[in-house]
Write an enzyme that holds these catalytic residues in place. Sequence first.
Site, PDB file in Angstrom:
ATOM      1  N   PRO A  12      21.721  -1.593  65.338  1.00 46.80           N
ATOM      2  CA  PRO A  12      20.486  -0.835  65.598  1.00 46.80           C
ATOM      3  C   PRO A  12      20.761   0.507  66.296  1.00 46.80           C
ATOM      4  O   PRO A  12      20.102   1.498  66.005  1.00 46.80           O
ATOM      5  CB  PRO A  12      19.683  -1.784  66.491  1.00 46.80           C
TER       6      PRO A  12
ATOM      7  N   GLU B 281      26.313   3.828  52.752  1.00 45.64           N
ATOM      8  CA  GLU B 281      27.696   4.297  52.536  1.00 45.64           C
ATOM      9  C   GLU B 281      27.887   5.722  53.041  1.00 45.64           C
ATOM     10  O   GLU B 281      28.667   6.487  52.491  1.00 45.64           O
ATOM     11  CB  GLU B 281      28.086   4.217  51.047  1.00 45.64           C
TER      12      GLU B 281
ATOM     13  N   GLY C   8       4.275  12.033  33.166  1.00 41.69           N
ATOM     14  CA  GLY C   8       2.928  12.064  33.725  1.00 41.69           C
ATOM     15  C   GLY C   8       2.631  10.726  34.381  1.00 41.69           C
ATOM     16  O   GLY C   8       3.541  10.037  34.872  1.00 41.69           O
TER      17      GLY C   8
HETATM   18  C1  LIG Z   1      19.315  -1.121  52.316  1.00 40.15           C
HETATM   19  C2  LIG Z   1      20.480  -0.847  53.215  1.00 40.15           C
HETATM   20  C3  LIG Z   1      21.619  -1.650  53.114  1.00 40.15           C
HETATM   21  C4  LIG Z   1      22.714  -1.422  53.959  1.00 40.15           C
HETATM   22  N1  LIG Z   1      23.808  -2.235  53.878  1.00 40.15           N
HETATM   23  C5  LIG Z   1      24.779  -2.150  54.829  1.00 40.15           C
HETATM   24  C6  LIG Z   1      25.839  -3.103  54.892  1.00 40.15           C
HETATM   25  O1  LIG Z   1      25.959  -3.998  54.052  1.00 40.15           O
HETATM   26  N2  LIG Z   1      26.718  -3.023  55.920  1.00 40.15           N
HETATM   27  C7  LIG Z   1      26.645  -2.041  56.872  1.00 40.15           C
HETATM   28  O2  LIG Z   1      27.482  -2.042  57.788  1.00 40.15           O
HETATM   29  N3  LIG Z   1      25.666  -1.111  56.829  1.00 40.15           N
HETATM   30  C8  LIG Z   1      24.727  -1.145  55.843  1.00 40.15           C
HETATM   31  N4  LIG Z   1      23.716  -0.211  55.795  1.00 40.15           N
HETATM   32  C9  LIG Z   1      23.660   0.802  56.833  1.00 40.15           C
HETATM   33  C10 LIG Z   1      23.870   2.221  56.359  1.00 40.15           C
HETATM   34  O3  LIG Z   1      25.217   2.457  56.097  1.00 40.15           O
HETATM   35  C11 LIG Z   1      23.273   3.135  57.450  1.00 40.15           C
HETATM   36  O4  LIG Z   1      21.862   3.041  57.311  1.00 40.15           O
HETATM   37  C12 LIG Z   1      23.725   4.565  57.348  1.00 40.15           C
HETATM   38  O5  LIG Z   1      25.086   4.680  57.652  1.00 40.15           O
HETATM   39  C13 LIG Z   1      22.915   5.479  58.308  1.00 40.15           C
HETATM   40  O6  LIG Z   1      22.798   4.933  59.568  1.00 40.15           O
HETATM   41  P1  LIG Z   1      21.336   4.863  60.245  1.00 40.15           P
HETATM   42  O7  LIG Z   1      20.408   4.248  59.265  1.00 40.15           O
HETATM   43  O8  LIG Z   1      21.472   4.184  61.564  1.00 40.15           O
HETATM   44  O9  LIG Z   1      20.890   6.357  60.448  1.00 40.15           O
HETATM   45  P2  LIG Z   1      21.334   7.357  61.639  1.00 40.15           P
HETATM   46  O10 LIG Z   1      22.811   7.354  61.782  1.00 40.15           O
HETATM   47  O11 LIG Z   1      20.519   7.054  62.850  1.00 40.15           O
HETATM   48  O12 LIG Z   1      20.898   8.742  61.041  1.00 40.15           O
HETATM   49  C14 LIG Z   1      19.561   9.245  61.116  1.00 40.15           C
HETATM   50  C15 LIG Z   1      19.553  10.647  60.543  1.00 40.15           C
HETATM   51  O13 LIG Z   1      20.393  11.495  61.345  1.00 40.15           O
HETATM   52  C16 LIG Z   1      21.367  12.117  60.522  1.00 40.15           C
HETATM   53  N5  LIG Z   1      22.635  12.293  61.241  1.00 40.15           N
HETATM   54  C17 LIG Z   1      23.272  11.383  62.014  1.00 40.15           C
HETATM   55  N6  LIG Z   1      24.433  11.901  62.476  1.00 40.15           N
HETATM   56  C18 LIG Z   1      24.513  13.154  61.977  1.00 40.15           C
HETATM   57  C19 LIG Z   1      25.475  14.200  62.071  1.00 40.15           C
HETATM   58  N7  LIG Z   1      26.602  14.067  62.772  1.00 40.15           N
HETATM   59  N8  LIG Z   1      25.230  15.357  61.416  1.00 40.15           N
HETATM   60  C20 LIG Z   1      24.080  15.527  60.692  1.00 40.15           C
HETATM   61  N9  LIG Z   1      23.149  14.574  60.559  1.00 40.15           N
HETATM   62  C21 LIG Z   1      23.365  13.398  61.179  1.00 40.15           C
HETATM   63  C22 LIG Z   1      21.565  11.165  59.346  1.00 40.15           C
HETATM   64  O14 LIG Z   1      22.118  11.831  58.234  1.00 40.15           O
HETATM   65  C23 LIG Z   1      20.127  10.701  59.116  1.00 40.15           C
HETATM   66  O15 LIG Z   1      19.435  11.663  58.375  1.00 40.15           O
HETATM   67  C24 LIG Z   1      22.662  -0.370  54.905  1.00 40.15           C
HETATM   68  C25 LIG Z   1      21.525   0.441  54.983  1.00 40.15           C
HETATM   69  C26 LIG Z   1      20.458   0.217  54.154  1.00 40.15           C
HETATM   70  C27 LIG Z   1      19.247   1.106  54.274  1.00 40.15           C
END
Ligand SMILES: Cc1cc2nc3c(=O)[nH]c(=O)nc-3n(C[C@H](O)[C@H](O)[C@H](O)COP(=O)(O)OP(=O)(O)OC[C@H]3O[C@@H](n4cnc5c(N)ncnc54)[C@H](O)[C@@H]3O)c2cc1C
Length: 386
Positions: free
Chosen positions: A127, A366, A342
């Site tokens: 989280p 990813e 459409g």
């Molecule tokens: C459906 C789904 C399945 C998934 N499956 C897996 C899985 O099997 N295993 C696993 O480990 N993870 C999994 N993930 C996690 C996924 O890899 C993360 O959601 C992703 O890496 C982004 O992390 P976050 O959602 O916490 O966003 P955050 O890291 O909180 O990012 C929020 C925003 O801030 C931006 N941001 C953050 N840091 C920077 C930076 N340095 N420069 C510019 N912008 C930045 C991001 O681009 C994004 O727009 C899954 C996610 C989803 C939605």
Amino acid sequence: MEFSLTEEQRMLVESARAFAEQELYPYEDEVERTDQVRPELAQQIQHKAIEKGFYAANMPEELGGGGLDSVSLSLFERELGRANFALQYLVARPSNILQACVGDQREQYLLPCIRGEKTDCLAMTEPDAGSDLRSMKCTAKRNGSDFVIDGTKHFISHADIADFVILFAATGEEESSRGPRKKISSFLIDKGTPGFAVRPGYRSVSHRGYHNCILEFSNCRIPQSQLLGEEHQGFAVANDWLGATRLQVAAMCLGRAYRALKIATDWAASRKQFGQFIGRFQGVGFKLAEMTMRLEAAELLTLKAAWKTDQETATDTDYAMAKLYSTEMLAFVSDEAIQIHGGMGLMADLPLERIWRDARVERIWEGTSEIQRHIIARDMLRPYWR
Ligand SMILES: Cc1cc2nc3c(=O)[nH]c(=O)nc-3n(C[C@H](O)[C@H](O)[C@H](O)COP(=O)(O)OP(=O)(O)OC[C@H]3O[C@@H](n4cnc5c(N)ncnc54)[C@H](O)[C@@H]3O)c2cc1C
């Protein structure tokens, strides 16, 4: 430069496409409606994939896998990528990182995944630690010859159907030029291990039938033999094996974009308004031109990164460019395909609204688009700031 496919690759493409069309497409509506893949259906698809020799196509032949080179694998992923994600996932490609298994781990985890007897999932995200994985709070503390794991992971794909998790956890801290930095290790943890619980995750707009989960570890004790790779070297193990999963995302986006483009082209060629086919209007024809051009560019980037993987010269930038461009291309192509239709484009009678919804997650998981851009810029600028 050689752009043509070998005879073997052409046959692989044809048979993978036929598999998607015959064995997966017929069940797409059901999965969209129910948000589930029935266990009997899952078994049926898995058996057929094994029969066809498609199962574990990413794994080396000497281990019982398909032994595909990276270009062939990308073409294969492209074809499976045409279908609903949850269904194509059943033609499993176990996590490449399992090739880091040693000793008994091979018989317990790697080989059963290749044979279709076990399924893995991979847990890094928390989280409070998404893009910034180093900030993870889940810990694995040494206790005698064991490790004790505490913490929470979320968004973990298909943990509901997996038999074990490849877990990344902090095993200490070290000094770096930018201050203290967590050391990360990876572990293999079976479902059913006391102190390890899997809870349902969140409802996502993308990929019906394919669920994300929350993993909770509380005083979960595992022996040292469950370490995957060296202690504190979790990211090194990940870097060795996981670059290719960005390529997989890129390749699958191509397949879905091809499907959307074909549906849009057929529609533009047959739908009449103002007494003529809408494809004759520049406003529509130019959309098709832009869609096909971006799709081809994404394919070239993806296959180039795959080819470089086979030559062992692929860089983080190659994977980042392929993943970034293909995922953004799919967002564009699926959106324009709907526009060309459409109102009909938004209706569940066609696969377009699903492809459009499913496209959304590709720019996030990813590594987000922003992180891919960061990787590319970092590699460009690094030589200046050494
Ligand atoms: C459906 C789904 C399945 C998934 N499956 C897996 C899985 O099997 N295993 C696993 O480990 N993870 C999994 N993930 C996690 C996924 O890899 C993360 O959601 C992703 O890496 C982004 O992390 P976050 O959602 O916490 O966003 P955050 O890291 O909180 O990012 C929020 C925003 O801030 C931006 N941001 C953050 N840091 C920077 C930076 N340095 N420069 C510019 N912008 C930045 C991001 O681009 C994004 O727009 C899954 C996610 C989803 C939605």
